[in-house]
Design a protein around this motif. Structure first.
Motif, PDB file in Angstrom:
ATOM      1  N   PHE A  66      15.677   8.792   1.082  1.00 13.18           N
ATOM      2  CA  PHE A  66      14.764   8.838   2.417  1.00 13.18           C
ATOM      3  C   PHE A  66      13.519   9.692   2.027  1.00 13.18           C
ATOM      4  O   PHE A  66      12.394   8.999   2.344  1.00 13.18           O
ATOM      5  N   TYR A  67      13.581  10.841   1.410  1.00 15.79           N
ATOM      6  CA  TYR A  67      12.425  11.367   0.845  1.00 15.79           C
ATOM      7  C   TYR A  67      11.746  10.654  -0.048  1.00 15.79           C
ATOM      8  O   TYR A  67      10.212  10.569   0.134  1.00 15.79           O
ATOM      9  N   GLY A  68      11.983   9.919  -0.745  1.00 15.20           N
ATOM     10  CA  GLY A  68      11.326   8.882  -1.777  1.00 15.20           C
ATOM     11  C   GLY A  68      10.574   7.910  -0.981  1.00 15.20           C
ATOM     12  O   GLY A  68       9.430   7.559  -1.273  1.00 15.20           O
ATOM     13  N   ALA A  69      11.353   7.277  -0.065  1.00  8.64           N
ATOM     14  CA  ALA A  69      10.507   6.177   0.528  1.00  8.64           C
ATOM     15  C   ALA A  69       9.562   6.917   1.640  1.00  8.64           C
ATOM     16  O   ALA A  69       8.743   6.129   1.846  1.00  8.64           O
ATOM     17  N   MET A  70       9.578   8.183   2.143  1.00  7.29           N
ATOM     18  CA  MET A  70       8.564   8.922   2.991  1.00  7.29           C
ATOM     19  C   MET A  70       7.465   9.107   2.019  1.00  7.29           C
ATOM     20  O   MET A  70       6.345   8.625   2.528  1.00  7.29           O
ATOM     21  N   ILE A  71       7.600   9.299   0.927  1.00  7.86           N
ATOM     22  CA  ILE A  71       6.511   9.682   0.013  1.00  7.86           C
ATOM     23  C   ILE A  71       5.841   8.468  -0.547  1.00  7.86           C
ATOM     24  O   ILE A  71       4.614   8.327  -0.681  1.00  7.86           O
ATOM     25  N   ALA A  72       6.667   7.537  -0.941  1.00  9.85           N
ATOM     26  CA  ALA A  72       6.208   6.201  -1.179  1.00  9.85           C
ATOM     27  C   ALA A  72       5.349   5.505  -0.129  1.00  9.85           C
ATOM     28  O   ALA A  72       4.148   4.971  -0.339  1.00  9.85           O
ATOM     29  N   ALA A  73       5.815   5.766   1.216  1.00 13.11           N
ATOM     30  CA  ALA A  73       5.060   5.283   2.211  1.00 13.11           C
ATOM     31  C   ALA A  73       3.595   6.140   2.550  1.00 13.11           C
ATOM     32  O   ALA A  73       2.725   5.287   2.717  1.00 13.11           O
ATOM     33  N   ALA A  74       3.926   7.316   2.422  1.00  9.68           N
ATOM     34  CA  ALA A  74       2.409   7.911   2.518  1.00  9.68           C
ATOM     35  C   ALA A  74       1.479   7.778   1.317  1.00  9.68           C
ATOM     36  O   ALA A  74       0.231   7.606   1.690  1.00  9.68           O
ATOM     37  N   ILE A  75       1.944   7.570   0.093  1.00 10.99           N
ATOM     38  CA  ILE A  75       0.982   7.153  -0.766  1.00 10.99           C
ATOM     39  C   ILE A  75       0.436   5.704  -0.552  1.00 10.99           C
ATOM     40  O   ILE A  75      -0.896   5.483  -0.766  1.00 10.99           O
ATOM     41  N   SER A  76       1.163   4.996  -0.272  1.00  2.00           N
ATOM     42  CA  SER A  76       0.680   3.561  -0.201  1.00  2.00           C
ATOM     43  C   SER A  76      -0.212   3.262   1.115  1.00  2.00           C
ATOM     44  O   SER A  76      -1.033   2.564   1.053  1.00  2.00           O
ATOM     45  N   SER A  77      -0.068   4.163   2.065  1.00  4.47           N
ATOM     46  CA  SER A  77      -0.828   4.224   3.156  1.00  4.47           C
ATOM     47  C   SER A  77      -2.031   4.961   3.081  1.00  4.47           C
ATOM     48  O   SER A  77      -3.269   4.828   3.878  1.00  4.47           O
ATOM     49  N   GLY A  78      -2.435   5.579   1.813  1.00  7.96           N
ATOM     50  CA  GLY A  78      -3.486   6.286   1.566  1.00  7.96           C
ATOM     51  C   GLY A  78      -3.731   7.598   2.629  1.00  7.96           C
ATOM     52  O   GLY A  78      -4.628   8.249   2.390  1.00  7.96           O
ATOM     53  N   GLY A  79      -2.578   7.987   3.048  1.00  8.12           N
ATOM     54  CA  GLY A  79      -2.779   9.104   4.031  1.00  8.12           C
ATOM     55  C   GLY A  79      -2.411  10.483   2.911  1.00  8.12           C
ATOM     56  O   GLY A  79      -1.972  10.418   2.035  1.00  8.12           O
TER      57      GLY A  79
END
Length: 100
Positions: free
Chosen positions: A84-97
């Protein structure tokens, strides 16, 4: 106190109390199942010395069962949390946020 034979005439082998498994489960993974496992583990030797071989064997099996439930359940839960946390970090990185 010397062990007395059971109705079949043989003294069964002393069962493992799984106290180490219970303690590891309590400290690493799941406190609830670990404490239950510790309670069963603590009763194994007392029942054995008292001549209650069936009770000692049953408590040994219960101590092992609850210890393994805690370890496996804790490992699965930690795996889900890491995903879950890995997916959250990956989503944050890929969105540029820059949420950090």
């Amino acid at each position: 106190m010397e062990n007395q034979p059971t109705s079949s005439g043989q003294v069964p082998e002393r069962p493992n109390n799984y106290l180490i498994l219970a303690i590891v489960t309590t400290f690493l993974c799941c406190n609830i199942t670990g404490v239950v496992s510790i309670v069963y583990a603590a009763q194994v030797n007392a029942k054995w010395e008292g001549g209650n071989y069936e009770g000692a064997i049953s408590d040994s099996k219960n101590a092992k069962l609850w210890g393994l439930i805690g370890l496996i359940g804790g490992a699965v839960l930690m795996g889900i949390i890491f995903l879950f946390y890995g997916a959250m970090i990956a989503a944050a990185i890929s969105s540029g946020g820059s949420g950090f």
